[in-house]
Each structure stands twice: as C-alpha cells, then as structure tokens.
Enzyme design. Sequence first.
Site, PDB file in Angstrom:
ATOM      1  N   LYS A 282      -9.449  -8.351  -7.753  1.00 17.33           N
ATOM      2  CA  LYS A 282      -8.503  -7.805  -6.766  1.00 17.33           C
ATOM      3  C   LYS A 282      -9.147  -6.634  -6.042  1.00 17.33           C
ATOM      4  O   LYS A 282      -9.815  -5.808  -6.670  1.00 17.33           O
ATOM      5  CB  LYS A 282      -7.229  -7.367  -7.494  1.00 17.33           C
ATOM      6  CG  LYS A 282      -6.093  -6.945  -6.575  1.00 17.33           C
ATOM      7  CD  LYS A 282      -4.872  -6.530  -7.392  1.00 17.33           C
ATOM      8  CE  LYS A 282      -3.680  -6.177  -6.526  1.00 17.33           C
ATOM      9  NZ  LYS A 282      -2.512  -5.747  -7.332  1.00 17.33           N
TER      10      LYS A 282
ATOM     11  N   SER B 205       1.711  -8.037  -5.971  1.00 18.62           N
ATOM     12  CA  SER B 205       0.704  -7.817  -4.953  1.00 18.62           C
ATOM     13  C   SER B 205      -0.639  -8.498  -5.267  1.00 18.62           C
ATOM     14  O   SER B 205      -1.491  -8.577  -4.391  1.00 18.62           O
ATOM     15  CB  SER B 205       0.453  -6.313  -4.784  1.00 18.62           C
ATOM     16  OG  SER B 205      -0.052  -5.766  -5.990  1.00 18.62           O
TER      17      SER B 205
ATOM     18  N   SER C 106       3.003  -6.913 -10.411  1.00 19.31           N
ATOM     19  CA  SER C 106       1.998  -7.491  -9.509  1.00 19.31           C
ATOM     20  C   SER C 106       1.005  -8.455 -10.131  1.00 19.31           C
ATOM     21  O   SER C 106       0.296  -9.146  -9.406  1.00 19.31           O
ATOM     22  CB  SER C 106       1.219  -6.379  -8.818  1.00 19.31           C
ATOM     23  OG  SER C 106       1.950  -5.931  -7.722  1.00 19.31           O
TER      24      SER C 106
HETATM   25  N1  GLN Z   1       6.397  -5.346  -5.956  1.00 16.99           N
HETATM   26  C1  GLN Z   1       6.367  -4.052  -6.554  1.00 16.99           C
HETATM   27  C2  GLN Z   1       6.116  -3.010  -5.493  1.00 16.99           C
HETATM   28  O1  GLN Z   1       6.074  -3.357  -4.370  1.00 16.99           O
HETATM   29  C3  GLN Z   1       5.314  -4.000  -7.618  1.00 16.99           C
HETATM   30  C4  GLN Z   1       3.945  -3.963  -7.047  1.00 16.99           C
HETATM   31  C5  GLN Z   1       2.877  -3.827  -8.110  1.00 16.99           C
HETATM   32  O2  GLN Z   1       3.083  -4.132  -9.277  1.00 16.99           O
HETATM   33  N2  GLN Z   1       1.755  -3.297  -7.696  1.00 16.99           N
HETATM   34  O3  GLN Z   1       5.975  -1.856  -5.747  1.00 16.99           O
END
Ligand code: GLN
Length: 480
Positions: A73, A148, A172
Amino acid sequence: MTIHEAHKLLKTKQLSSVELTKVCLERIQQVEPKVRALVTITDELALKQAQKADELIAAGDINPLTGIPAVIKDVICTKGIRTTCSSRMLENFVPPYDATVMEKLNGCGVVMVGKANMDEFAMGSSNEHSAFFPTHNPWDLSRVPGGSSGGPAAAVAAGEAIYALGSDTGGSIRLPAGFCSITGLKPTYGRISRYGLVAFASSLDQIGPLTQDVNDCALVLNAIAGYDTRDSTSVPYPTPDYTQCLTTDLNSIRIGIPKEYFVEGMQTEVETAMRAAISKLEEMGAKVEWEVSLPHTRYGLAAYYIIAPSEASANLARYDGVKYGFSYQDADSMWEALEKTRQYGFGDEVKRRIMLGTYALSAGYYDAWYLKAQKVRTLIRQEFDQAFDKFDALVTPTSPTVPFKIGEKVDDPLQMYLSDVCTLPINIAGLPAISIPAGFGDSLPIGMQIIGKPFSEETLLKIAHAFQQATEWHKRRPQI
Ligand code: GLN
C-alpha cells in the site's frame, strides 16, 4: 497461487522467482487497465529482486516469503521508490528510508511488483478518494473494492500479486478484504511497528497482511510482527510462530455473536450468509452464544469520527510545503505559500477531516467533543474486555452490505462512513480482527469478521483457518 503453494515450487526448483515474477507482471499488464490497483509498477526492481531471490534459493537460503511477489500500500515508506499516499501532496515524494516492515520483508527476499492505490492518506472506504483514479472491484468492475486498502485488496484478488501489505485505522484492511473476497488481518495495536507508515490517526493505525488464505496470513504476520525501538507504541512481546496454531479443532472455542453488529439497514443476503457461516462454526464444535449485547457499540462510529480526524489534523499539519512533497512556488508571502500548498495538495475528504479534527480540538470545544469521545473509547474497550472474560472470539459481518457501485456514496460522507460501522470499534479498542470470505450475495463477496482480545491473533487465525478447511469460499477467483 498462494504463498505456501508458490514456496513449495520455489523450494523444489520447479519454478524460479524470475518466472513467477514475470507471470505477475504479465498479469498486471493484462488486467491493470480495468482494475487500476497500482499507483506505481516497479517491474525493473521486481525482476532484480527476483534474480537475487533465485540466487539465495540456489544457495539454500530460503524462507516462506523468499522470491514471492507482493504489492505494498502506498502509505508504507519504501526507500528510493515514491510513496504517494494517493495524494497530490506526496505525488513526487521519495522516502529516504524504508519502513520497518519493508526492512523485514527485504530481509526475507521480497519481490515488490508495485505500490498500491488507496484513499488519500487512508481516509475513505471505497478508494474513490484517491487523488489519481479509483480502483475497481475485480468481481464487478462497476463496483468499489472497499477502502482505504482497495488497491492492495484488488491486486491480490485479481492475481497481480500473491499478497499485499495494507494499513487499517478503522477498517481499511478488513473492509477491502471482505469486498474482494480475500483474507485480511488487522493485528493488535502494537503488534507491528508503525515506523515508516505515514500517519493518519496514530492511536488507531496498524499495518497488516492481505492474503488469499489464512495460512498465508500467518506466514506474512510471522515476517512483519515484533517489537521495534523506533516505534514506542510497539509492544515487546515475543512473536510466536503463527503457523503453529493452524489446526481444525474448534472444540474448546467459545464464540459470541454481538447483536448490535446485525444493524438496521443490513442487507438480507449479508445476514443470511453470516447466519450460515456461524452455524458452520457451531457444527465444527465451537460453542456459540447468539444473543450477546455490546450496547456501547452504537457510539463507536461517532467516537471514531472525532478521534481519527483530531489525530489526522495534528498529523497532517506537517505538510506545509517546506519539509515534504508539494510546495506552491508563486506566492507573495509565507502565509500564502502555506495556504495554497494545502489548498492544492489535499483533496476534499482530507480537508473535511482536518476541519472536523481542528474543530474538535479547539479551545472551548475540546471537552465537549474530543475529551468526551476519549471517555466513550474507554467504555467501548471495557465492554469488550468483559465480553472476552466469557468468549474467545466475537463474530460479526465485516460490513453491512456487499460492495456498492462506484459513485453511489461518494457525495454522501455519512453513508460512506457507515460502511465501517462493524470495523471501527475494533480499532477504538485496539483489538485484533480478521476478515475472511464467508459467502456471496448476487455473485458479490461477503466477509465475516472474527474479533479477539489483545494479542490473541493465534486464536483468530485458528478459527479462520478451521473455517477455510471446511468451506470453499476463499478458493473462488473473479473472472476478469
Ligand atoms: N473508512 C475509515 C475512514 O475513512 C477507515 C479508514 C482506515 O481504516 N484507514 O477513516
């Protein structure tokens, strides 16, 4: 091919790492125009690393990850390879050092075929907040892969790499694993060093594996877990061999099903698949209690969307156009330069989080918002602690819905935030949780989340592995 399958062939020299890497690179050429999982393809580097891996193998120096192609990532720093966080702000940022997890993988003879797309600075649930392009779900290209870590998950599901590393602040790793029908683990806070992981919300962030099955997940965890003096929040616990717990015996396992996670608005196909999957665990010998209550769960989302943006607003203050990345050059004053750097460098969702967080931390509002959210955080943690007096694990859906359409939620932040309602409380409490494939609804993947107490990764891997030995969901692959 999984890591453990590829490893066998490499070890017995039926396959070389160069051959395997070439297959992945060809696959990337084939499917990437449709899936768009990668921000940077590192083909030259990959072939060099593969050659080196083959030399190591020829000398008898092989471990389970040697010579196996992976994607990382683009929030994890890779020395000499740009690390963008899918943001204009870091579009040309080349880290001068490796994250600890990269040092560890390099020590294993990793082959990195690319850096994977994500929501900008890991803020999002669909990958549509990437500043570059959205990633498409390999199971249905008109749908999102989750976020994400949508790029890493889509790349693994589409066969562009054999495994990936992602990061998880509120879901994420698990949400994209669920949406792409692969296995994704968010380890206990402190299990893996965050050194070199670009910070979003430092008290919630954790790196973890995205793999094709639980066996692979254990192999990657073995390689990246452990204490690191450069991350003061990593915990000095010994790292067990996580493959040792991969049995199929669930007889002494007690599982609780928290009813609050079967939320209003949950799709019926998700609920049906979950009930069938849990019954399967019961059939396999686990003692299941179906009606456990965790009442503070309903405040998890609200607390997260105060704590995470607050930490983000502090962490992202460093992007001032002086030290890192994008810098607006045509300004008449220092203040204009700062303002324009942040105006052009950040996307809308990142700006929204910075504003929410700055507000929650400001004088006069701090007690009402930030402090209160921290108190709720303690209550949520205590509630989980009590549940784990009685249960070895809790089982929930990973998400209330199957993957949604690209464009469906992008203009409605609240709907987008609700995608993580089942995963956020786990980060708030610092617990480990794994998402594994548990069925399909209308040919779209459904994930099951297994949650454990701190540092009980072995229990989670054991339950998840047993489930995969008794089911075939994780073996299905999308046709692209
Ligand atoms: N979807 C959540 C957010 O937007 C979690 C994102 C993540 O785990 N990085 O913050």
